[in-house]
Design an enzyme around this catalytic site. Sequence first.
Site, PDB file in Angstrom:
ATOM      1  N   ASP A 186       0.874  -1.364  -0.002  1.00  0.00           N
ATOM      2  CA  ASP A 186      -0.082  -0.007   0.146  1.00  0.00           C
ATOM      3  C   ASP A 186       0.824   1.148   0.217  1.00  0.00           C
ATOM      4  O   ASP A 186       0.632   2.101  -0.835  1.00  0.00           O
ATOM      5  CB  ASP A 186      -0.737   0.010   1.333  1.00  0.00           C
ATOM      6  CG  ASP A 186      -2.021   0.964   1.219  1.00  0.00           C
ATOM      7  OD1 ASP A 186      -2.254   1.692   0.119  1.00  0.00           O
ATOM      8  OD2 ASP A 186      -2.829   0.898   2.224  1.00  0.00           O
ATOM      9  N   SER A 201      -2.973  -9.842   2.154  1.00  0.00           N
ATOM     10  CA  SER A 201      -2.925 -10.128   3.505  1.00  0.00           C
ATOM     11  C   SER A 201      -1.741 -10.852   3.990  1.00  0.00           C
ATOM     12  O   SER A 201      -1.729 -11.464   5.346  1.00  0.00           O
ATOM     13  CB  SER A 201      -4.348 -11.200   3.823  1.00  0.00           C
ATOM     14  OG  SER A 201      -5.430 -10.380   4.163  1.00  0.00           O
TER      15      SER A 201
HETATM   16  N1  AR6 Z   1       4.948  -5.185  -4.586  1.00  0.00           N
HETATM   17  C1  AR6 Z   1       4.578  -6.341  -4.332  1.00  0.00           C
HETATM   18  N2  AR6 Z   1       4.423  -6.971  -3.213  1.00  0.00           N
HETATM   19  C2  AR6 Z   1       4.879  -6.085  -2.186  1.00  0.00           C
HETATM   20  C3  AR6 Z   1       5.343  -4.922  -2.060  1.00  0.00           C
HETATM   21  C4  AR6 Z   1       5.688  -4.487  -3.392  1.00  0.00           C
HETATM   22  N3  AR6 Z   1       6.149  -3.256  -3.777  1.00  0.00           N
HETATM   23  N4  AR6 Z   1       5.479  -4.628  -0.790  1.00  0.00           N
HETATM   24  C5  AR6 Z   1       5.136  -5.631  -0.018  1.00  0.00           C
HETATM   25  N5  AR6 Z   1       4.614  -6.587  -0.814  1.00  0.00           N
HETATM   26  P1  AR6 Z   1       1.114  -6.023   3.170  1.00  0.00           P
HETATM   27  P2  AR6 Z   1      -1.293  -6.956   4.005  1.00  0.00           P
HETATM   28  C6  AR6 Z   1       3.996  -7.849  -0.409  1.00  0.00           C
HETATM   29  O1  AR6 Z   1       1.574  -6.096   4.510  1.00  0.00           O
HETATM   30  O2  AR6 Z   1      -0.627  -8.131   4.712  1.00  0.00           O
HETATM   31  C7  AR6 Z   1      -0.659  -1.841   4.845  1.00  0.00           C
HETATM   32  O3  AR6 Z   1      -0.383  -1.102   5.760  1.00  0.00           O
HETATM   33  C8  AR6 Z   1       4.462  -8.691   0.889  1.00  0.00           C
HETATM   34  O4  AR6 Z   1       5.679  -9.039   0.933  1.00  0.00           O
HETATM   35  O5  AR6 Z   1       1.742  -5.151   2.067  1.00  0.00           O
HETATM   36  O6  AR6 Z   1      -2.614  -7.143   3.031  1.00  0.00           O
HETATM   37  C9  AR6 Z   1      -2.107  -1.794   4.675  1.00  0.00           C
HETATM   38  O7  AR6 Z   1      -2.611  -0.304   4.658  1.00  0.00           O
HETATM   39  C10 AR6 Z   1       3.359  -9.163   1.451  1.00  0.00           C
HETATM   40  O8  AR6 Z   1       3.435 -10.439   0.671  1.00  0.00           O
HETATM   41  O9  AR6 Z   1      -0.455  -6.042   3.165  1.00  0.00           O
HETATM   42  C11 AR6 Z   1      -3.001  -2.521   5.603  1.00  0.00           C
HETATM   43  O10 AR6 Z   1      -3.079  -1.585   6.797  1.00  0.00           O
HETATM   44  C12 AR6 Z   1       2.130  -8.552   0.469  1.00  0.00           C
HETATM   45  O11 AR6 Z   1       2.718  -7.736  -0.304  1.00  0.00           O
HETATM   46  C13 AR6 Z   1      -2.245  -3.538   5.508  1.00  0.00           C
HETATM   47  O12 AR6 Z   1      -0.713  -3.275   5.277  1.00  0.00           O
HETATM   48  C14 AR6 Z   1       1.197  -8.186   1.327  1.00  0.00           C
HETATM   49  O13 AR6 Z   1       1.535  -7.365   2.666  1.00  0.00           O
HETATM   50  C15 AR6 Z   1      -2.458  -4.752   4.782  1.00  0.00           C
HETATM   51  O14 AR6 Z   1      -1.768  -5.820   5.184  1.00  0.00           O
END
Ligand code: AR6
Length: 167
Positions: A33, A120
């Site tokens: 995000d 997630s």
């Molecule tokens: N490109 C692709 N995947 C990514 C990137 C990127 N640039 N950065 C991280 N990931 P998360 P959630 C992966 O934590 O668990 C936020 O604060 C990461 O390795 O981004 O759904 C939102 O505002 C993981 O596998 O999302 C919410 O509050 C995946 O993306 C909360 O985090 C999801 O990790 C959502 O948590």
Amino acid sequence: MKLILTQGDITKTTVDAIVNAANTSLLGGGGVDGAIHRAGGKAILEECVAIRNKQGGCAVGEAVITTAGNLPSKYVIHTVGPVWNGDKEKKKLLLASCYKNCLQLAEKYELKSIAFPNISTGIYHFPKNEAAKIAIETVKQFPVESIQEITFVCFDEENYKLYEQLL
Ligand code: AR6
């Protein structure tokens, strides 16, 4: 419909829509995000705020669509994954809803390509193996029409390996 697996940063992916793992506020956060809002610029946040003002954010399992601002894609589809706590069966259904509702929006906009992060599985702590199975099963079962390519963009090695095995 073609399923593609890549490893890297989803903000660099050139597709019609990339999916954001957002939160109910739609106002940004960490993880993917944060990366999307940083790279995409303020146009994305402005549209998120407009959606918030109209419908009060986005519920878990639902999805909304905005411009992609400065990103190479045309749109960002923001979905809110479930936090892994409490009723596990319910959380699994909600994660499947995320994928379905994103695909439904992509179809509504007649998009040809969409890229998903591993919703997630970061800050929200959904078990990666379960999440990967749900993601793959849900997109395979979805009755696509306009969509020709669905990409799973794994950021971390662990998710990439899991998807590689399952696909
Ligand atoms: N490109 C692709 N995947 C990514 C990137 C990127 N640039 N950065 C991280 N990931 P998360 P959630 C992966 O934590 O668990 C936020 O604060 C990461 O390795 O981004 O759904 C939102 O505002 C993981 O596998 O999302 C919410 O509050 C995946 O993306 C909360 O985090 C999801 O990790 C959502 O948590």
